[in-house]
Design a protein around this motif. Structure first.
Motif, PDB file in Angstrom:
ATOM      1  N   ILE A  27      49.248  50.000  29.525  1.00 27.11           N
ATOM      2  CA  ILE A  27      49.559  50.933  30.597  1.00 27.11           C
ATOM      3  C   ILE A  27      48.710  52.181  30.432  1.00 27.11           C
ATOM      4  CG2 ILE A  27      51.913  50.087  30.941  1.00 27.11           C
ATOM      5  CD1 ILE A  27      52.889  52.519  29.369  1.00 27.11           C
ATOM      6  N   GLY A  28      48.644  52.963  31.476  1.00 26.08           N
ATOM      7  CA  GLY A  28      47.809  54.158  31.465  1.00 26.08           C
ATOM      8  C   GLY A  28      46.697  54.034  32.487  1.00 26.08           C
ATOM      9  N   THR A  29      45.719  54.920  32.360  1.00 29.70           N
ATOM     10  CA  THR A  29      44.647  55.015  33.350  1.00 29.70           C
ATOM     11  C   THR A  29      43.296  55.141  32.659  1.00 29.70           C
ATOM     12  OG1 THR A  29      46.131  56.147  34.884  1.00 29.70           O
ATOM     13  CG2 THR A  29      43.768  56.368  35.301  1.00 29.70           C
ATOM     14  N   LEU A  30      42.325  54.410  33.156  1.00 31.41           N
ATOM     15  CA  LEU A  30      40.931  54.613  32.766  1.00 31.41           C
ATOM     16  C   LEU A  30      40.220  55.362  33.882  1.00 31.41           C
ATOM     17  CD1 LEU A  30      39.831  51.161  31.270  1.00 31.41           C
ATOM     18  CD2 LEU A  30      40.495  53.218  30.020  1.00 31.41           C
ATOM     19  N   VAL A  31      39.411  56.335  33.493  1.00 31.87           N
ATOM     20  CA  VAL A  31      38.545  57.016  34.452  1.00 31.87           C
ATOM     21  C   VAL A  31      37.112  56.665  34.070  1.00 31.87           C
ATOM     22  CG1 VAL A  31      37.927  59.190  35.535  1.00 31.87           C
ATOM     23  CG2 VAL A  31      40.232  58.888  34.602  1.00 31.87           C
ATOM     24  N   VAL A  32      36.364  56.097  35.015  1.00 31.68           N
ATOM     25  CA  VAL A  32      35.027  55.567  34.738  1.00 31.68           C
ATOM     26  C   VAL A  32      34.007  56.218  35.661  1.00 31.68           C
ATOM     27  CG1 VAL A  32      33.592  53.492  34.676  1.00 31.68           C
ATOM     28  CG2 VAL A  32      35.990  53.357  33.995  1.00 31.68           C
ATOM     29  N   PHE A  42      39.413  55.474  39.247  1.00 30.52           N
ATOM     30  CA  PHE A  42      40.678  55.618  38.540  1.00 30.52           C
ATOM     31  C   PHE A  42      41.309  54.232  38.499  1.00 30.52           C
ATOM     32  CE2 PHE A  42      39.613  59.752  40.116  1.00 30.52           C
ATOM     33  CZ  PHE A  42      40.038  60.642  39.142  1.00 30.52           C
ATOM     34  N   ILE A  43      41.318  53.642  37.306  1.00 31.57           N
ATOM     35  CA  ILE A  43      41.750  52.255  37.147  1.00 31.57           C
ATOM     36  C   ILE A  43      43.138  52.222  36.511  1.00 31.57           C
ATOM     37  CG2 ILE A  43      41.222  50.020  36.098  1.00 31.57           C
ATOM     38  CD1 ILE A  43      38.285  50.928  35.971  1.00 31.57           C
ATOM     39  N   ASP A  44      44.083  51.582  37.190  1.00 31.87           N
ATOM     40  CA  ASP A  44      45.433  51.401  36.669  1.00 31.87           C
ATOM     41  C   ASP A  44      45.427  50.203  35.721  1.00 31.87           C
ATOM     42  OD1 ASP A  44      48.387  51.635  36.612  1.00 31.87           O
ATOM     43  OD2 ASP A  44      48.266  49.705  37.647  1.00 31.87           O
ATOM     44  N   LEU A  45      45.760  50.444  34.455  1.00 35.64           N
ATOM     45  CA  LEU A  45      45.678  49.372  33.466  1.00 35.64           C
ATOM     46  C   LEU A  45      46.760  48.317  33.644  1.00 35.64           C
ATOM     47  CD1 LEU A  45      44.677  51.289  30.218  1.00 35.64           C
ATOM     48  CD2 LEU A  45      43.400  49.473  31.345  1.00 35.64           C
ATOM     49  N   GLN A  46      47.913  48.698  34.144  1.00 33.21           N
ATOM     50  CA  GLN A  46      48.983  47.719  34.297  1.00 33.21           C
ATOM     51  C   GLN A  46      48.632  46.673  35.357  1.00 33.21           C
ATOM     52  OE1 GLN A  46      52.878  49.339  35.176  1.00 33.21           O
ATOM     53  NE2 GLN A  46      53.831  47.720  33.976  1.00 33.21           N
ATOM     54  N   ARG A  48      45.503  46.382  36.543  1.00 29.48           N
ATOM     55  CA  ARG A  48      44.086  46.051  36.307  1.00 29.48           C
ATOM     56  C   ARG A  48      43.256  46.168  37.591  1.00 29.48           C
ATOM     57  NH1 ARG A  48      44.608  40.799  32.196  1.00 29.48           N
ATOM     58  NH2 ARG A  48      46.154  41.758  30.823  1.00 29.48           N
ATOM     59  N   LYS A  49      43.587  47.175  38.370  1.00 31.94           N
ATOM     60  CA  LYS A  49      42.889  47.392  39.633  1.00 31.94           C
ATOM     61  C   LYS A  49      42.416  48.832  39.759  1.00 31.94           C
ATOM     62  CE  LYS A  49      45.505  43.886  42.206  1.00 31.94           C
ATOM     63  NZ  LYS A  49      46.426  43.653  43.361  1.00 31.94           N
ATOM     64  N   ILE A  50      41.318  49.009  40.510  1.00 36.24           N
ATOM     65  CA  ILE A  50      40.882  50.351  40.890  1.00 36.24           C
ATOM     66  C   ILE A  50      41.858  50.861  41.941  1.00 36.24           C
ATOM     67  CG2 ILE A  50      39.072  51.727  41.966  1.00 36.24           C
ATOM     68  CD1 ILE A  50      37.055  49.622  40.947  1.00 36.24           C
ATOM     69  N   PHE A 310      40.067  41.054  28.312  1.00 31.38           N
ATOM     70  CA  PHE A 310      39.899  40.867  29.757  1.00 31.38           C
ATOM     71  C   PHE A 310      38.870  41.873  30.243  1.00 31.38           C
ATOM     72  CE2 PHE A 310      43.608  43.562  29.003  1.00 31.38           C
ATOM     73  CZ  PHE A 310      43.359  44.684  29.783  1.00 31.38           C
ATOM     74  N   GLU A 311      38.522  41.790  31.518  1.00 28.39           N
ATOM     75  CA  GLU A 311      37.560  42.703  32.123  1.00 28.39           C
ATOM     76  C   GLU A 311      38.203  43.388  33.321  1.00 28.39           C
ATOM     77  OE1 GLU A 311      34.150  40.316  33.032  1.00 28.39           O
ATOM     78  OE2 GLU A 311      33.393  40.373  30.973  1.00 28.39           O
ATOM     79  N   LEU A 312      37.669  44.560  33.642  1.00 36.19           N
ATOM     80  CA  LEU A 312      38.175  45.342  34.764  1.00 36.19           C
ATOM     81  C   LEU A 312      37.028  45.685  35.705  1.00 36.19           C
ATOM     82  CD1 LEU A 312      40.290  47.789  32.583  1.00 36.19           C
ATOM     83  CD2 LEU A 312      41.233  46.016  34.077  1.00 36.19           C
ATOM     84  N   PRO A 313      37.291  45.805  36.998  1.00 32.70           N
ATOM     85  CA  PRO A 313      36.224  46.130  37.950  1.00 32.70           C
ATOM     86  C   PRO A 313      35.883  47.616  37.907  1.00 32.70           C
ATOM     87  CG  PRO A 313      38.308  45.990  39.085  1.00 32.70           C
ATOM     88  CD  PRO A 313      38.592  45.599  37.661  1.00 32.70           C
ATOM     89  N   THR A 314      34.621  47.944  38.244  1.00 31.28           N
ATOM     90  CA  THR A 314      34.180  49.338  38.386  1.00 31.28           C
ATOM     91  C   THR A 314      33.265  49.433  39.602  1.00 31.28           C
ATOM     92  OG1 THR A 314      32.126  49.170  37.098  1.00 31.28           O
ATOM     93  CG2 THR A 314      34.160  49.593  35.869  1.00 31.28           C
ATOM     94  N   GLY A 315      32.739  50.636  39.823  1.00 28.75           N
ATOM     95  CA  GLY A 315      31.709  50.832  40.827  1.00 28.75           C
ATOM     96  C   GLY A 315      30.348  50.437  40.275  1.00 28.75           C
TER      97      GLY A 315
END
Length: 329
Positions: A27-32, A42-46, A48-50, A310-315
């Motif tokens: 849980i939490g947030t990634l900022v990329v 701003f990616i929501d980890l729970q 796994r989406k932007i 796992f992997e997460l989407p970005t710009g």
């Protein structure tokens, strides 16, 4: 019908099979930072989406996250000449701080007070201390070297270290007095840099020579030199300082180092166009978030095993990255 002995055997076998990595819950947030898009995700980890995407200034590269995860600071390096300040939980821009007198701001980290950041200005060969709350420049420290690109700060925040790519040195700067304390000679084109919490060990990656050097900051000696890199883009220590990780931009690898013994534990190899870039650890110190500039992804890695979870989407063109424990509203 399965008899009792067969059941016990099957239970023992299947109970030892590890849970699939994809089931890992965070849980939490990634900022990329997306260098090609001039945006941050701003990616929501729970989920796994932007969840949100916001504009930065022109040419963003690096990002610093406050200790409480409330503020994210982006350096607008190529053409922006500014800092963009974001409220993470609200996923919105708070302000832009003009650094046009100190162009090409690149490396950025929070100081201990958590309201000031140290920013390397490659265009003015200086480190600028900026009060994020007031938006005012508090101090400018001359590195007295060329190509001051990245910064590292020990826990005390009494010193700032910069890699000077054109001078093949690291500048050690005193934050209080603004003095240059010493210039540390490095192998050619130093970029990646970090320092341990106590300020006794300095890790520096040199792009041209493919080396990562560990310096003793007490006596100035060389503790260890790791060879065989093509482009050691970033180096980072876990908070407990058990592991160091080094992303290689050209070899598409991540090296995992035992910090105490200075031994390479493993090398994780990725696909040809992964292009590993920015690094940040989860607070558990065992999960790493690594931006993949080539795949437009964040790769989530379990450090003890080296496995991709796992992997997460970005710009487009992700680089700088920060983790916040806060969930997006």
């Amino acid at each position: 019908m399965i008899n009792y002995i067969t059941f016990i055997v099957l239970f023992c076998v299947f109970s030892t099979i590890p849970v699939k990595a994809s089931n890992t819950q965070l849980i939490g947030t990634l900022v990329v930072v997306n260098k090609k898009d001039d945006t941050v995700n701003f990616i929501d980890l729970q989920s796994r989406k932007i969840k949100f995407t916001q504009d930065t200034g022109k040419g963003p590269h690096e990002l610093a996250m406050s200790a409480d995860g409330r503020l994210a600071i982006v350096t607008d390096y190529i053409g922006g000449n500014s800092l963009t300040v974001f409220d993470v939980q609200q996923a919105k821009k708070i302000k832009t701080i003009d650094l046009s007198q100190y162009p090409s701001p690149h490396g950025v980290l929070f100081l201990k007070d958590q309201r000031s950041v140290a920013v390397s200005s490659e265009g003015s060969d200086s480190v600028v201390i900026v009060d994020i709350i007031s938006g005012q420049i508090k101090k400018v420290i001359d590195t007295q070297q060329k190509g001051s690109h990245m910064v590292a700060i020990p826990e005390s925040s009494e010193r700032v270290y910069t890699t000077n790519m054109d001078s093949n040195t690291v500048s050690e700067l005193d934050v209080e007095s603004g003095a240059l304390l010493r210039k540390i000679a490095t192998p050619n084109i130093p970029e990646a840099i970090t320092v341990n919490k106590s300020g006794t060990e300095l890790w520096v990656g040199s792009n041209e020579d493919g080396l990562v050097s560990v310096f003793n900051l007490i006596n100035g000696g060389l503790i260890k030199q790791f060879k065989g890199f093509s482009f050691p883009y970033r180096v980072l220590l876990t908070r407990d300082e058990k592991f160091a990780v080094i992303s290689d931009f050209k070899k598409n690898t991540l090296d995992i180092i035992d910090v105490k013994n200075k031994n390479k534990l493993k090398q994780v190899k990725f696909g040809l166009w992964t292009i590993p870039n920015g690094l940040v650890f989860h607070p558990n110190d065992r999960i790493l978030f690594m931006t993949s500039y080539g795949k437009d992804k964040v790769v989530v890695i379990d450090i003890p095993t080296g496995k991709t979870l796992f992997e997460l989407p970005t710009g487009d063109g992700p680089d700088g990255i920060g983790y916040s424990p806060l969930e997006l509203q």
